[in-house]
Design a protein around this motif. Structure first.
Motif, PDB file in Angstrom:
ATOM      1  N   MET A   1     -46.538 -30.213   7.607  1.00  0.00           N
ATOM      2  CA  MET A   1     -46.416 -30.247   6.150  1.00  0.00           C
ATOM      3  C   MET A   1     -45.737 -31.528   5.674  1.00  0.00           C
ATOM      4  SD  MET A   1     -47.507 -27.203   5.309  1.00  0.00           S
ATOM      5  CE  MET A   1     -47.679 -25.536   5.948  1.00  0.00           C
ATOM      6  N   GLY A   2     -45.288 -32.352   6.606  1.00  0.00           N
ATOM      7  CA  GLY A   2     -44.605 -33.578   6.214  1.00  0.00           C
ATOM      8  C   GLY A   2     -43.154 -33.345   5.825  1.00  0.00           C
ATOM      9  N   PHE A   3     -42.562 -32.290   6.325  1.00  0.00           N
ATOM     10  CA  PHE A   3     -41.159 -32.015   6.029  1.00  0.00           C
ATOM     11  C   PHE A   3     -40.282 -32.322   7.231  1.00  0.00           C
ATOM     12  CE2 PHE A   3     -40.545 -29.429   2.089  1.00  0.00           C
ATOM     13  CZ  PHE A   3     -41.848 -29.453   1.636  1.00  0.00           C
TER      14      PHE A   3
ATOM     15  N   ILE B   1     -44.698 -26.612  12.270  1.00  0.00           N
ATOM     16  CA  ILE B   1     -45.172 -26.383  10.904  1.00  0.00           C
ATOM     17  C   ILE B   1     -44.576 -27.411   9.950  1.00  0.00           C
ATOM     18  CG2 ILE B   1     -44.996 -24.805   8.946  1.00  0.00           C
ATOM     19  CD1 ILE B   1     -45.106 -22.536  11.158  1.00  0.00           C
ATOM     20  N   ALA B   2     -43.282 -27.631  10.064  1.00  0.00           N
ATOM     21  CA  ALA B   2     -42.626 -28.594   9.181  1.00  0.00           C
ATOM     22  C   ALA B   2     -43.280 -29.959   9.344  1.00  0.00           C
ATOM     23  CB  ALA B   2     -41.143 -28.671   9.502  1.00  0.00           C
TER      24      ALA B   2
ATOM     25  N   GLN C   1     -41.673 -23.455  14.046  1.00  0.00           N
ATOM     26  CA  GLN C   1     -41.160 -23.942  12.770  1.00  0.00           C
ATOM     27  C   GLN C   1     -41.146 -25.462  12.739  1.00  0.00           C
ATOM     28  OE1 GLN C   1     -37.528 -22.182  11.395  1.00  0.00           O
ATOM     29  NE2 GLN C   1     -38.133 -20.155  12.106  1.00  0.00           N
TER      30      GLN C   1
END
Lengths: 141, 141
Positions: free
Chosen positions: B116-118, B112-113, B109
């Motif tokens: 995505m630039g999160f 992935i974040a 996670q």
DNA sequence: ATGTATGCAAAACATTTGCACCTGG
DNA sequence: CCAGGTGCAAATGTTTTGCATACAT
């Protein structure tokens, strides 16, 4: 073209249903609430009632045509079911939603369910964070 | 003993708050709705109003004393925050909930974040399935 | 024609809030 | 004593439903 989808669901092809499907298609990845769909259609000059939108969205969900999400906020949002499953990462500040799938995570879920003696039917993974929009990066919670 | 928790949250130690905490403690892993807490307390002969339960649960959530979940169903459920984060696997037939954590999933996670630039703030993973209770294995959806 | 769909208004929920009264520190 | 907490009832926001009318096939 989307007449087929509606008929496949065992529903009559009506104007409200077509319009609602249209809105969902136009919204693409964005998740919309019943109220959102209503406002969009009213703004387009369509005549439709909120009750119909709720009814139709529920029927579409039953027919697996759309997916209903209960993110935080006390109301449901919908998206077109485009076949392949995916998870969501969403920005808590601006509300932007990005979809993703990850084989590693999917695989681990299967293993975990097996360990626990569960037979998976479905799952929901939502990551909440701040997207790379400058305002969101620093803005208030 | 739980007086401390309440005081730490900057709240006065009152009977309703203690009783609500007690219920949450007794419920352990099980997730309860505001209505559930209300029914349990009323059944115990306590005098309390549903409004207070909602208010207190919200305060406890703000104080990170409890965690609020929006599973499917249009209403929120709560559980005591026992410190370590965990995900849930729940039986769609009998409602049983089991908690788990998985380092592989947690790690992915984060990756992935980042992709995505999160910047992750939180996440929610719920696996829905049928538990190994015979009735649940075969029963109707 | 006839079984479905729809619109409207009212109902049903979950949750929140205003206000007068009560209570913990 | 007094800020903060509580109960009650009314308000809110979302979703559902009953019923009379309108429409698709």
């Amino acid at each position: 073209m989307e007449d087929v989808e509606i008929r496949k669901a065992g529903l009559k092809v009506t104007v409200p249903r077509l319009k609602i499907l249209e809105v969902l298609e136009k919204c693409g990845d964005q998740h919309v609430s019943a109220e959102d769909v209503y406002k969009i259609l009213i703004q387009q000059g369509e005549e439709i009632s909120l009750a119909t939108i709720y009814r139709v969205l529920t029927q579409f969900e039953t027919a697996q045509l759309v997916i209903r999400h209960n993110f935080e906020g006390g109301f449901a949002v919908f998206e077109l079911n485009r076949g392949e499953h995916h998870d969501h990462i969403l920005c808590v500040v601006c509300g932007k939603v990005v979809e993703f799938t990850d084989d590693v995570i999917e695989q681990r879920q299967l293993e975990i369910a097996k360990e626990m003696g569960f037979e998976i039917e479905d799952h929901s993974l939502v990551i909440y964070g701040r997207c790379n929009n400058p305002e969101c990066k620093m803005g208030k919670a």
